[in-house]
Write a protein that holds these residues in place. Structure first.
Motif, mmCIF file in Angstrom:
data_model
loop_
_atom_site.group_PDB
_atom_site.id
_atom_site.type_symbol
_atom_site.label_atom_id
_atom_site.label_comp_id
_atom_site.label_asym_id
_atom_site.label_seq_id
_atom_site.Cartn_x
_atom_site.Cartn_y
_atom_site.Cartn_z
ATOM 1 N N GLY A 29 86.418 -7.814 117.561
ATOM 2 C CA GLY A 29 87.823 -8.196 118.268
ATOM 3 C C GLY A 29 88.132 -9.615 118.189
ATOM 4 O O GLY A 29 89.301 -10.128 118.743
ATOM 5 N N ARG A 30 87.221 -10.486 117.499
ATOM 6 C CA ARG A 30 87.550 -11.883 117.359
ATOM 7 C C ARG A 30 88.092 -12.448 115.821
ATOM 8 O O ARG A 30 87.985 -11.512 114.927
ATOM 9 N N ARG A 31 88.900 -13.369 115.896
ATOM 10 C CA ARG A 31 89.325 -13.901 114.714
ATOM 11 C C ARG A 31 88.257 -14.672 114.014
ATOM 12 O O ARG A 31 87.273 -15.171 114.457
ATOM 13 N N ALA A 32 88.053 -14.566 112.379
ATOM 14 C CA ALA A 32 87.156 -15.225 111.948
ATOM 15 C C ALA A 32 87.530 -15.606 110.528
ATOM 16 O O ALA A 32 88.642 -15.161 110.014
ATOM 17 N N THR A 33 86.705 -16.511 109.860
ATOM 18 C CA THR A 33 87.056 -16.611 108.316
ATOM 19 C C THR A 33 85.541 -16.884 107.707
ATOM 20 O O THR A 33 84.727 -17.081 108.321
ATOM 21 N N THR A 34 85.743 -16.884 106.279
ATOM 22 C CA THR A 34 84.593 -17.255 105.624
ATOM 23 C C THR A 34 85.089 -17.766 104.067
ATOM 24 O O THR A 34 86.103 -18.113 104.014
ATOM 25 N N HIS A 46 82.869 -5.254 108.459
ATOM 26 C CA HIS A 46 83.171 -5.491 109.806
ATOM 27 C C HIS A 46 84.595 -5.225 110.168
ATOM 28 O O HIS A 46 85.352 -6.289 110.429
ATOM 29 N N PRO A 47 85.209 -4.053 109.985
ATOM 30 C CA PRO A 47 86.190 -3.883 110.532
ATOM 31 C C PRO A 47 86.848 -4.362 111.855
ATOM 32 O O PRO A 47 88.167 -4.412 112.053
ATOM 33 N N GLY A 48 85.876 -4.225 112.871
ATOM 34 C CA GLY A 48 86.340 -4.829 114.055
ATOM 35 C C GLY A 48 86.763 -6.297 113.914
ATOM 36 O O GLY A 48 87.091 -6.815 115.293
ATOM 37 N N VAL A 49 86.190 -6.787 113.100
ATOM 38 C CA VAL A 49 86.639 -8.559 112.875
ATOM 39 C C VAL A 49 88.024 -8.708 112.519
ATOM 40 O O VAL A 49 88.244 -8.277 111.275
ATOM 41 N N VAL A 50 88.662 -9.555 113.114
ATOM 42 C CA VAL A 50 90.127 -10.085 112.259
ATOM 43 C C VAL A 50 89.869 -11.184 111.540
ATOM 44 O O VAL A 50 89.842 -12.392 111.864
ATOM 45 N N VAL A 51 89.848 -10.995 110.035
ATOM 46 C CA VAL A 51 89.574 -11.927 109.177
ATOM 47 C C VAL A 51 90.776 -12.721 108.662
ATOM 48 O O VAL A 51 92.046 -12.013 108.689
ATOM 49 N N GLY A 52 90.760 -14.024 109.003
ATOM 50 C CA GLY A 52 91.939 -14.837 108.329
ATOM 51 C C GLY A 52 91.547 -15.596 107.309
ATOM 52 O O GLY A 52 91.293 -16.787 107.140
#
Length: 236
Positions: A29-34, A46-52
């Motif tokens: 449920g959190r925003r993230a980047t890589t 990880h579909p529950g992660v909001v990828v930016g």
């Protein structure tokens, strides 16, 4: 990591290190980047992660993530600024240096800390904006609305350098940044930093850093390549 976050600690991840946070279930449920090359993989795993994608640094709650090793520098500087303020973060940025790979090689030049010398702070910021101009000691004193003698005394007290010595270090530091972050030819770097000619850039760079602009750029890129490969190996 979760226990540390629960205690109020900040947790950072650089590049594909974000996968470790996601695998631990900390980013649901959190925003993230890589690393940009792996944003799709992160989203699929990880579909529950909001990828930016395209964001160099993402902060969500106690977690901070950067898009890659170069963004990692911005991540750590952001933490420093949060804990110690903008002035300390700015000086930390100045003092970050590249260790060249040759045994016993010199460190990249660092601009001396002006410390609490608030009286010259505005002058230094003006110098940073005006690096391209062929500034003289009289020009700097005129901007500071003081005499050359007073200006020199204040710079010596605040930085240990004369105004022109400090200006030169600012220019070489800016040259380092341009060499690290792009493919500009040496001729263009010389113009943008106020060093004028490639010959002068090479002379001053060699004098302060003990190496040439070309060798510095090559060394920096070899280190970036090494860290990028480490990221790829981890993701694989």
């Amino acid at each position: 990591m979760g226990a540390a976050a629960d205690r109020g600690c900040r947790v950072g991840a650089v590049g594909t290190g974000t996968f470790a946070l996601a695998a631990a279930g900390l980013l649901e449920g959190r925003r993230a980047t890589t690393d940009p090359r792996h944003t799709r993989e992160l989203a699929v795993r990880h579909p529950g992660v909001v990828v930016g994608p395209g964001e160099e640094v993402v902060a969500d709650g106690p977690f901070l993530m950067s898009a890659g090793v170069l963004g990692g520098k911005d991540l750590w500087l952001r933490l420093i600024e949060e804990m110690h303020g903008e002035a300390v973060a700015r000086e930390a940025d100045r003092r970050l240096f590249l260790r060249l790979p040759e045994r016993g090689g010199p460190q990249a030049v660092a601009v001396p800390d002006p410390g609490g010398a608030d009286v010259i702070g505005p002058v230094i910021r003006w110098l940073e904006r005006e690096l391209r101009r062929p500034l003289t000691l009289a020009d700097i004193a005129a901007h500071a609305e003081t005499s050359v003698r007073t200006l020199s005394r204040r710079f010596r007290s605040g930085t240990g350098l004369s105004p022109l010595q400090y200006l030169l270090r600012l220019r070489v530091e800016r040259a380092q940044q341009l060499l690290e972050r792009g493919d500009l030819p040496v001729e263009r770097v010389a113009v943008l930093t106020g060093l004028g000619t490639p010959a002068n850039l090479r002379h001053q760079f060699q004098r302060l850093n003990g190496t040439t602009p070309g060798a510095y750029r090559a060394a920096f890129r070899s280190i970036v390549t090494m860290f990028t490969q480490d990221d790829e190996d981890y993701a694989g």
